[in-house]
Design an enzyme around this catalytic site. Structure first.
Site, PDB file in Angstrom:
ATOM      1  CE  LYS A 179      -3.806  -2.228   1.920  1.00 41.99           C
ATOM      2  NZ  LYS A 179      -4.781  -2.133   3.345  1.00 41.99           N
TER       3      LYS A 179
ATOM      4  CG  PHE B 247     -13.445   1.532   6.509  1.00 47.17           C
ATOM      5  CD1 PHE B 247     -13.512   0.103   5.678  1.00 47.17           C
ATOM      6  CD2 PHE B 247     -14.367   0.350   7.674  1.00 47.17           C
ATOM      7  CE1 PHE B 247     -12.880  -0.179   5.635  1.00 47.17           C
ATOM      8  CE2 PHE B 247     -14.435  -1.021   7.701  1.00 47.17           C
ATOM      9  CZ  PHE B 247     -13.629  -1.293   6.543  1.00 47.17           C
TER      10      PHE B 247
ATOM     11  NE  ARG C 131      -5.796 -12.039   5.361  1.00 46.86           N
ATOM     12  CZ  ARG C 131      -6.823 -11.054   4.976  1.00 46.86           C
ATOM     13  NH1 ARG C 131      -6.659 -10.580   3.842  1.00 46.86           N
ATOM     14  NH2 ARG C 131      -6.990 -10.359   6.441  1.00 46.86           N
TER      15      ARG C 131
ATOM     16  CD  GLU D 230      -8.770  -9.821  -3.564  1.00 44.21           C
ATOM     17  OE1 GLU D 230      -9.668  -9.294  -3.034  1.00 44.21           O
ATOM     18  OE2 GLU D 230      -7.383  -9.933  -2.804  1.00 44.21           O
TER      19      GLU D 230
ATOM     20  CE1 TYR E 241      -9.461  -3.128   0.858  1.00 43.91           C
ATOM     21  CE2 TYR E 241      -8.709  -1.140  -0.904  1.00 43.91           C
ATOM     22  CZ  TYR E 241      -8.507  -2.745  -0.173  1.00 43.91           C
ATOM     23  OH  TYR E 241      -7.095  -2.797   0.210  1.00 43.91           O
TER      24      TYR E 241
ATOM     25  CG  ASN F 288      -3.243  -2.407   6.865  1.00 45.68           C
ATOM     26  OD1 ASN F 288      -3.453  -1.651   6.213  1.00 45.68           O
ATOM     27  ND2 ASN F 288      -4.694  -2.712   7.323  1.00 45.68           N
TER      28      ASN F 288
ATOM     29  CG  HIS G 217      -5.292  -5.975  -0.359  1.00 46.18           C
ATOM     30  ND1 HIS G 217      -6.393  -6.437   0.293  1.00 46.18           N
ATOM     31  CD2 HIS G 217      -5.780  -7.639  -1.023  1.00 46.18           C
ATOM     32  CE1 HIS G 217      -7.283  -7.405  -0.300  1.00 46.18           C
ATOM     33  NE2 HIS G 217      -6.488  -7.784  -1.374  1.00 46.18           N
TER      34      HIS G 217
ATOM     35  CB  THR H  27      -6.973  -5.938   9.906  1.00 44.73           C
ATOM     36  OG1 THR H  27      -7.376  -7.386   8.997  1.00 44.73           O
ATOM     37  CG2 THR H  27      -7.105  -4.787   8.741  1.00 44.73           C
TER      38      THR H  27
HETATM   39  N1  UDP Z   1      -9.798  -0.382   7.732  1.00 41.76           N
HETATM   40  C1  UDP Z   1      -9.999   0.904   7.961  1.00 41.76           C
HETATM   41  N2  UDP Z   1     -11.203   1.022   9.050  1.00 41.76           N
HETATM   42  C2  UDP Z   1     -11.197  -0.436   9.994  1.00 41.76           C
HETATM   43  C3  UDP Z   1     -10.868  -1.268   9.056  1.00 41.76           C
HETATM   44  C4  UDP Z   1     -10.237  -1.997   7.664  1.00 41.76           C
HETATM   45  O1  UDP Z   1      -8.941   1.417   7.527  1.00 41.76           O
HETATM   46  O2  UDP Z   1     -12.014  -0.533  10.756  1.00 41.76           O
HETATM   47  C5  UDP Z   1      -9.119  -0.810   5.650  1.00 41.76           C
HETATM   48  C6  UDP Z   1      -7.752  -1.384   6.268  1.00 41.76           C
HETATM   49  O3  UDP Z   1      -6.460  -0.572   4.880  1.00 41.76           O
HETATM   50  C7  UDP Z   1      -7.919  -3.180   5.595  1.00 41.76           C
HETATM   51  C8  UDP Z   1      -9.213  -2.566   4.506  1.00 41.76           C
HETATM   52  O4  UDP Z   1      -9.461  -1.665   4.833  1.00 41.76           O
HETATM   53  O5  UDP Z   1      -6.649  -4.115   5.356  1.00 41.76           O
HETATM   54  C9  UDP Z   1      -9.663  -4.080   4.403  1.00 41.76           C
HETATM   55  O6  UDP Z   1     -10.350  -4.395   5.682  1.00 41.76           O
HETATM   56  P1  UDP Z   1     -10.450  -5.942   6.234  1.00 41.76           P
HETATM   57  O7  UDP Z   1     -11.268  -6.508   6.730  1.00 41.76           O
HETATM   58  O8  UDP Z   1     -10.551  -6.488   4.381  1.00 41.76           O
HETATM   59  O9  UDP Z   1      -9.000  -6.616   6.375  1.00 41.76           O
HETATM   60  P2  UDP Z   1      -7.572  -7.111   5.713  1.00 41.76           P
HETATM   61  O10 UDP Z   1      -8.001  -8.247   5.032  1.00 41.76           O
HETATM   62  O11 UDP Z   1      -6.755  -5.889   4.475  1.00 41.76           O
HETATM   63  O12 UDP Z   1      -6.905  -7.486   7.000  1.00 41.76           O
END
Ligand code: UDP
Length: 141
Positions: free
Chosen positions: A11, A59, A87, A128, A51, A114, A117, A93
Site C-alpha cells: 500500500k 471507513f 495472510r 483480484e 474494495y 496498514n 493487502h 489487520t
Molecule cells: N480498514 C480500515 N478501518 C477498519 C477496518 C479496515 O481502514 O476499521 C481498512 C484497512 O486498510 C484494511 C481494509 O480496510 O486493510 C480492508 O479490511 P479487511 O477487514 O478486509 O482487512 P484485511 O483483509 O486487509 O486484513
C-alpha cells in the site's frame, strides 16, 4: 498441499517508506514466488471497484482516499497454500494486534495505513488477480 496464486498489494504507506524489497524478501523466504508485478497509481474508480465489498462500511471513503494517495505495488504470489501463507506473513489487520515479525507489525502505522493487502480466500484471489492483470501478464514458473 495445493499450489495457489494470491494477490498482494504493498500500500502507499509502505511504498513511501521504501520497503518494497524488504517485503519481497519475506515472500521469497517463505517460499512464495512473484509471478506478476506492477506499480500503479490507483484512480478513485480503481480503488472503489477493488474494495466494492466494503462500500457500505464507515471507513470506505477514507480507505479509497488512502489507497489513491500514492503508488501501490501489486504482485501475484504463487506457492503452496499461498492465500493463507501470505495472510500469515501480513499479520492482523490492526498492526497493534499483529504478531511480532509480521509485515504489519514491522511496517504498518495504523489500521488504516496498514502496509499490505492480501486476498482472504482462493475465490477472492482469482477475482483480484483478474482485476489487475491480464492472463498473459501472469507467468507460471
Ligand atoms: N480498514 C480500515 N478501518 C477498519 C477496518 C479496515 O481502514 O476499521 C481498512 C484497512 O486498510 C484494511 C481494509 O480496510 O486493510 C480492508 O479490511 P479487511 O477487514 O478486509 O482487512 P484485511 O483483509 O486487509 O486484513
Amino acid at each position: 498441499m495445493a499450489i495457489e496464486k494470491t494477490i498482494s498489494i504493498i500500500k502507499p504507506d509502505a511504498v513511501a517508506k521504501n520497503v518494497i524489497g524488504e517485503i519481497y524478501s519475506r515472500f521469497e523466504k517463505a517460499g512464495l514466488k512473484i509471478v506478476a508485478a506492477k506499480m500503479k497509481q490507483l484512480s478513485q474508480a480503481d480503488a472503489e471497484g477493488f474494495y466494492a465489498v466494503h462500500k457500505e462500511r464507515p471507513f470506505f471513503n477514507d480507505l479509497v482516499s488512502f489507497m489513491t494517495s500514492g503508488p501501490v505495488m501489486i504482485q501475484v504470489l504463487e506457492g503452496e497454500n499461498a492465500v493463507l501463507a501470505n495472510r500469515e506473513l501480513m499479520g492482523a489487520t490492526n498492526p497493534k494486534e499483529a504478531a511480532a515479525g509480521t509485515i504489519r507489525a514491522d511496517f504498518a502505522e495504523s489500521i488504516d495505513a496498514n502496509a499490505v493487502h492480501g486476498s482472504d480466500s482462493l475465490e477472492n484471489a482469482a477475482i483480484e488477480i483478474a482485476y489487475f492483470f491480464s492472463a498473459e501478464e501472469v507467468v507460471s514458473r
